[in-house]
Scaffold this motif. Sequence first.
Motif, mmCIF file in Angstrom:
data_model
loop_
_atom_site.group_PDB
_atom_site.id
_atom_site.type_symbol
_atom_site.label_atom_id
_atom_site.label_comp_id
_atom_site.label_asym_id
_atom_site.label_seq_id
_atom_site.Cartn_x
_atom_site.Cartn_y
_atom_site.Cartn_z
ATOM 1 N N MET A 1 0.832 -1.198 0.000
ATOM 2 C CA MET A 1 0.000 0.000 0.000
ATOM 3 C C MET A 1 0.872 1.255 0.000
ATOM 4 S SD MET A 1 -2.874 1.220 2.795
ATOM 5 C CE MET A 1 -1.685 1.160 4.143
ATOM 6 N N ASN A 2 0.571 2.167 -0.900
ATOM 7 C CA ASN A 2 1.267 3.442 -0.911
ATOM 8 C C ASN A 2 0.801 4.307 0.250
ATOM 9 O OD1 ASN A 2 2.902 3.211 -3.318
ATOM 10 N ND2 ASN A 2 0.994 3.309 -4.492
ATOM 11 N N ALA A 3 1.682 5.176 0.708
ATOM 12 C CA ALA A 3 1.315 6.071 1.810
ATOM 13 C C ALA A 3 0.392 7.182 1.341
ATOM 14 C CB ALA A 3 2.570 6.663 2.428
ATOM 15 N N ILE A 4 0.662 7.726 0.160
ATOM 16 C CA ILE A 4 -0.118 8.840 -0.383
ATOM 17 C C ILE A 4 -0.449 8.520 -1.835
ATOM 18 C CG2 ILE A 4 -0.095 11.295 -0.979
ATOM 19 C CD1 ILE A 4 1.883 11.734 1.304
ATOM 20 N N GLU A 5 -1.722 8.650 -2.169
ATOM 21 C CA GLU A 5 -2.157 8.385 -3.540
ATOM 22 C C GLU A 5 -3.197 9.411 -3.959
ATOM 23 O OE1 GLU A 5 -1.941 3.691 -4.505
ATOM 24 O OE2 GLU A 5 -3.546 4.265 -3.141
ATOM 25 N N SER A 6 -3.202 9.707 -5.243
ATOM 26 C CA SER A 6 -4.292 10.498 -5.813
ATOM 27 C C SER A 6 -4.474 10.081 -7.260
ATOM 28 C CB SER A 6 -4.005 12.002 -5.724
ATOM 29 O OG SER A 6 -2.915 12.354 -6.547
ATOM 30 N N GLU A 7 -5.685 10.261 -7.741
ATOM 31 C CA GLU A 7 -5.987 9.936 -9.132
ATOM 32 C C GLU A 7 -6.950 10.982 -9.684
ATOM 33 O OE1 GLU A 7 -7.700 6.272 -11.925
ATOM 34 O OE2 GLU A 7 -7.315 5.961 -9.780
ATOM 35 N N GLY A 8 -6.475 11.711 -10.676
ATOM 36 C CA GLY A 8 -7.303 12.726 -11.308
ATOM 37 C C GLY A 8 -7.815 13.782 -10.343
ATOM 38 N N LEU A 9 -7.021 14.093 -9.326
ATOM 39 C CA LEU A 9 -7.470 15.003 -8.272
ATOM 40 C C LEU A 9 -7.554 16.430 -8.808
ATOM 41 C CD1 LEU A 9 -8.188 15.006 -5.234
ATOM 42 C CD2 LEU A 9 -5.788 15.530 -4.773
ATOM 43 N N CYS A 10 -8.698 17.045 -8.571
ATOM 44 C CA CYS A 10 -8.947 18.372 -9.108
ATOM 45 C C CYS A 10 -9.695 19.203 -8.076
ATOM 46 C CB CYS A 10 -9.766 18.276 -10.392
ATOM 47 S SG CYS A 10 -10.096 19.849 -11.202
ATOM 48 N N ARG A 11 -9.334 20.488 -7.981
ATOM 49 C CA ARG A 11 -10.039 21.392 -7.084
ATOM 50 C C ARG A 11 -10.227 22.748 -7.773
ATOM 51 N NH1 ARG A 11 -13.347 22.055 -2.472
ATOM 52 N NH2 ARG A 11 -13.495 24.336 -2.362
ATOM 53 N N ARG A 12 -11.487 23.175 -7.799
ATOM 54 C CA ARG A 12 -11.849 24.450 -8.395
ATOM 55 C C ARG A 12 -12.396 25.376 -7.315
ATOM 56 N NH1 ARG A 12 -14.031 26.283 -13.415
ATOM 57 N NH2 ARG A 12 -14.080 24.201 -14.331
ATOM 58 N N PHE A 13 -12.041 26.650 -7.406
ATOM 59 C CA PHE A 13 -12.629 27.705 -6.583
ATOM 60 C C PHE A 13 -13.330 28.673 -7.531
ATOM 61 C CE2 PHE A 13 -8.947 26.255 -4.114
ATOM 62 C CZ PHE A 13 -9.535 25.991 -2.895
ATOM 63 N N ALA A 14 -14.654 28.588 -7.570
ATOM 64 C CA ALA A 14 -15.433 29.387 -8.519
ATOM 65 C C ALA A 14 -14.896 29.120 -9.932
ATOM 66 C CB ALA A 14 -15.386 30.866 -8.154
ATOM 67 N N GLU A 15 -14.367 30.139 -10.598
ATOM 68 C CA GLU A 15 -13.860 29.955 -11.958
ATOM 69 C C GLU A 15 -12.370 29.620 -11.993
ATOM 70 O OE1 GLU A 15 -15.818 29.857 -14.649
ATOM 71 O OE2 GLU A 15 -17.412 30.028 -13.144
ATOM 72 N N LYS A 16 -11.740 29.611 -10.832
ATOM 73 C CA LYS A 16 -10.300 29.356 -10.788
ATOM 74 C C LYS A 16 -10.014 27.883 -10.529
ATOM 75 C CE LYS A 16 -6.111 30.390 -8.103
ATOM 76 N NZ LYS A 16 -5.229 30.456 -9.278
ATOM 77 N N ILE A 17 -9.183 27.293 -11.339
ATOM 78 C CA ILE A 17 -8.748 25.917 -11.134
ATOM 79 C C ILE A 17 -7.443 25.942 -10.353
ATOM 80 C CG2 ILE A 17 -7.988 23.792 -12.236
ATOM 81 C CD1 ILE A 17 -9.805 24.487 -14.581
ATOM 82 N N ALA A 18 -7.492 25.481 -9.110
ATOM 83 C CA ALA A 18 -6.300 25.480 -8.256
ATOM 84 C C ALA A 18 -5.455 24.235 -8.458
ATOM 85 C CB ALA A 18 -6.709 25.600 -6.794
ATOM 86 N N LEU A 19 -6.102 23.128 -8.830
ATOM 87 C CA LEU A 19 -5.397 21.862 -9.031
ATOM 88 C C LEU A 19 -6.112 21.076 -10.119
ATOM 89 C CD1 LEU A 19 -2.972 20.275 -7.795
ATOM 90 C CD2 LEU A 19 -4.660 18.982 -6.496
ATOM 91 N N GLU A 20 -5.333 20.520 -11.022
ATOM 92 C CA GLU A 20 -5.914 19.849 -12.182
ATOM 93 C C GLU A 20 -5.317 18.461 -12.384
ATOM 94 O OE1 GLU A 20 -5.948 20.312 -17.055
ATOM 95 O OE2 GLU A 20 -5.181 21.922 -15.789
ATOM 96 N N ASN A 21 -6.170 17.439 -12.244
ATOM 97 C CA ASN A 21 -5.810 16.063 -12.618
ATOM 98 C C ASN A 21 -4.478 15.592 -12.023
ATOM 99 O OD1 ASN A 21 -8.161 15.772 -14.164
ATOM 100 N ND2 ASN A 21 -7.181 16.694 -15.955
ATOM 101 N N LEU A 22 -4.340 15.752 -10.714
ATOM 102 C CA LEU A 22 -3.113 15.313 -10.048
ATOM 103 C C LEU A 22 -3.193 13.824 -9.732
ATOM 104 C CD1 LEU A 22 -0.392 16.084 -8.663
ATOM 105 C CD2 LEU A 22 -1.720 16.319 -6.542
ATOM 106 N N SER A 23 -2.235 13.078 -10.224
ATOM 107 C CA SER A 23 -2.143 11.648 -9.929
ATOM 108 C C SER A 23 -0.759 11.350 -9.367
ATOM 109 C CB SER A 23 -2.390 10.812 -11.187
ATOM 110 O OG SER A 23 -3.724 10.988 -11.657
ATOM 111 N N LEU A 24 -0.729 10.823 -8.146
ATOM 112 C CA LEU A 24 0.512 10.496 -7.464
ATOM 113 C C LEU A 24 0.393 9.134 -6.806
ATOM 114 C CD1 LEU A 24 1.291 13.834 -5.535
ATOM 115 C CD2 LEU A 24 2.497 12.988 -7.558
ATOM 116 N N ALA A 25 1.517 8.481 -6.594
ATOM 117 C CA ALA A 25 1.580 7.234 -5.829
ATOM 118 C C ALA A 25 2.921 7.219 -5.108
ATOM 119 C CB ALA A 25 1.439 6.022 -6.738
#
Length: 304
Positions: A1-25
């Motif tokens: 098991m990886n300690a930290i994982e993400s897949e396609g992680l995205c966060r938007r604030f209104a019209e601003k995209i702060a994070l786009e499609n972050l994938s880590l393992a």
Amino acid sequence: MNAIESEGLCRRFAEKIALENLSLALPQGSVFGFLGPNGAGKTTTVKLFTGLLAPTRGSCAVMGLDPHTEAEKVHALCGVMTESARMYPQLSGLDNLLFFGELCGLARAQAKDRGEELLKKLDLMGAGKLSAGKYSTGMAQRLSLARALLGRPRVLFLDEPTSGLDPESAQAVNGLIAEQAGQEGVTVFLCTHQLRYAQDLCDSYGILDHGVLLAEGSLSELAALAGRGSFAAFRLAQGETLAGYTLENGWHRCPLSSPEEMPGLLREAIAAGCSVYEARIETPTLEDVYFSFINREEGGSASC
């Protein structure tokens, strides 16, 4: 098991995209340097991994747990140090650690033992009874790191842990972080602008800009992706030249595929009648690689 994982992680604030499609393992026990300019999305990423923000799209996990739906379990496994070290200024350094230690579920005696252990390692024992409001910026940073380590976390999120520290204090912090990963098996997610410091401490890196992960990997992997290779470099007697080499700042340089080629190139230079005063292998630094990616990035982002 990886300690930290993400897949396609995205966060938007209104019209601003702060994070786009972050994938880590990220494997357990690794030290990951998360690099990028101000506003790149690093703090947003940490808030997503620690459950302080919910993703707009995609998923993430810490030790197999969803930070959004299992926040309490994730918090119990994590230590977090933000760039602005905030403590209760009226309490002493040790009393701050006692308070936060009990919040972590430690008995008071355990919190005291652990707090004193960390104060000693961070050269703060002499200031343990001093009110935190009288701490210098560097002292407050070290106390904040001690707080993050109180509960013996399995994952440590650090934001500029050596900001404002003198060289001796920074060395103590670096040593403790390395000890946590190497001896305790703690996974470290390090956000920093200090590239030389990150190069000494981290196993792998991610370079983020405008919310987009431009590249991820070890230094050698990033150098290859950036097209930044190693060079053999020779300093020769004045007026001497080597065919196929370029002359820069007094050094004759040629691309080097691997360090094993260096002895053969040196023999060739001597056989060609050159007086070789110095020889060295030049490898790209993390700073070289970082700016290769940042300078080529022209911005822009996709929709979530």
